[in-house]
Scaffold this active site. Structure first.
Site, mmCIF file in Angstrom:
data_model
loop_
_atom_site.group_PDB
_atom_site.id
_atom_site.type_symbol
_atom_site.label_atom_id
_atom_site.label_comp_id
_atom_site.label_asym_id
_atom_site.label_seq_id
_atom_site.Cartn_x
_atom_site.Cartn_y
_atom_site.Cartn_z
ATOM 1 N N THR A 64 42.936 27.583 18.948
ATOM 2 C CA THR A 64 42.932 26.167 19.336
ATOM 3 C C THR A 64 42.834 25.968 20.851
ATOM 4 O O THR A 64 42.555 24.860 21.312
ATOM 5 C CB THR A 64 44.209 25.482 18.847
ATOM 6 O OG1 THR A 64 45.348 26.031 19.540
ATOM 7 C CG2 THR A 64 44.389 25.687 17.342
ATOM 8 N N ASP A 97 39.612 37.487 32.625
ATOM 9 C CA ASP A 97 41.013 37.160 32.372
ATOM 10 C C ASP A 97 41.855 37.690 33.527
ATOM 11 O O ASP A 97 41.999 38.905 33.702
ATOM 12 C CB ASP A 97 41.473 37.769 31.053
ATOM 13 C CG ASP A 97 42.870 37.325 30.649
ATOM 14 O OD1 ASP A 97 43.826 37.630 31.398
ATOM 15 O OD2 ASP A 97 43.013 36.677 29.601
#
Length: 214
Positions: free
Chosen positions: A113, A205
């Site tokens: 999500t 990242d």
């Protein structure tokens, strides 16, 4: 997209910041170098985000004469890194302001999500009396920043500034919508987010590159 028209954002164009950011973007940079560069940029960004701190005059005695000289007025700062990667800014900032207090905000991004999930939140009690510097290298979707800001405000924070290394236009717009009172300092505003919520061109990242976990 005219970022300055949608959110109060300060892009730090200092040559040292931009040079170090370019080094961090390179895929072949070692974990050690990436961590060191993040620490150094954190210190440089700290100069910028604290540029307008209020001052007061005090009486001092130099080796030559008595005089008045400025010091920072009021209580010192609170640094609030969003874990994991936000901790990469902390040491450099504490080198400049060693008396600052530190909050720790544990959030991770749900891979499906992209919503921010809180797992830890520990702050000093006097948030309302201090300027809070919230920090996270990447402002991507803006969900983690908004969750951290919401948590800080819930605990009493009145003045919050957000410091990041890279920002995406989507994240800036999201923070503007949810928290228009929070100004942002960043080294660069990149092009966009990809389908996985990563900043493009970005640097990957930041947490994984900082800790060597991928």
């Amino acid at each position: 997209m005219d970022v300055s028209a949608t959110v109060q954002v300060h892009v730090v164009g200092h040559p040292l910041v931009q040079h170090k950011l370019t080094l961090m973007r390179e895929a072949g940079q070692s974990t050690k170098s990436f961590r060191q560069l993040l620490n150094e940029i954190g210190m440089l960004l700290c100069y910028e985000v604290t540029r307008d701190l209020p001052l007061q005059m005090i009486d001092i005695e130099t080796p030559v004469a008595r005089t008045q000289s400025p010091v920072i007025a009021g209580k010192k700062l609170i640094f609030a890194p969003i874990l994991r990667a936000g901790a990469g800014f902390l040491d450099g900032m504490l080198d400049l302001v060693p008396s600052a207090r530190v909050a720790h905000i544990g959030l991770y991004r749900d891979p499906e999500t992209l919503a921010a999930v809180e797992y830890y939140f520990k702050t000093p009690q006097d948030l309302a009396e201090r300027l809070v510097i919230l920090m996270d290298p990447m402002l991507a979707t803006g969900n983690s920043a908004n969750a951290a800001i919401k948590g800080l405000k819930k605990r009493g924070a009145k003045e919050i500034r957000f410091v990041c290394l890279l920002a995406a236009p989507e994240g800036l717009a999201n923070v503007r919508h949810e928290n228009p009172d929070v100004a942002i300092w960043t080294a660069a505003v990149d092009e966009r987010l990809n389908e996985h919520g990563y900043i493009v061109p970005g640097l990957g990242d930041a947490g994984d590159r900082m800790f060597g976990t991928k």
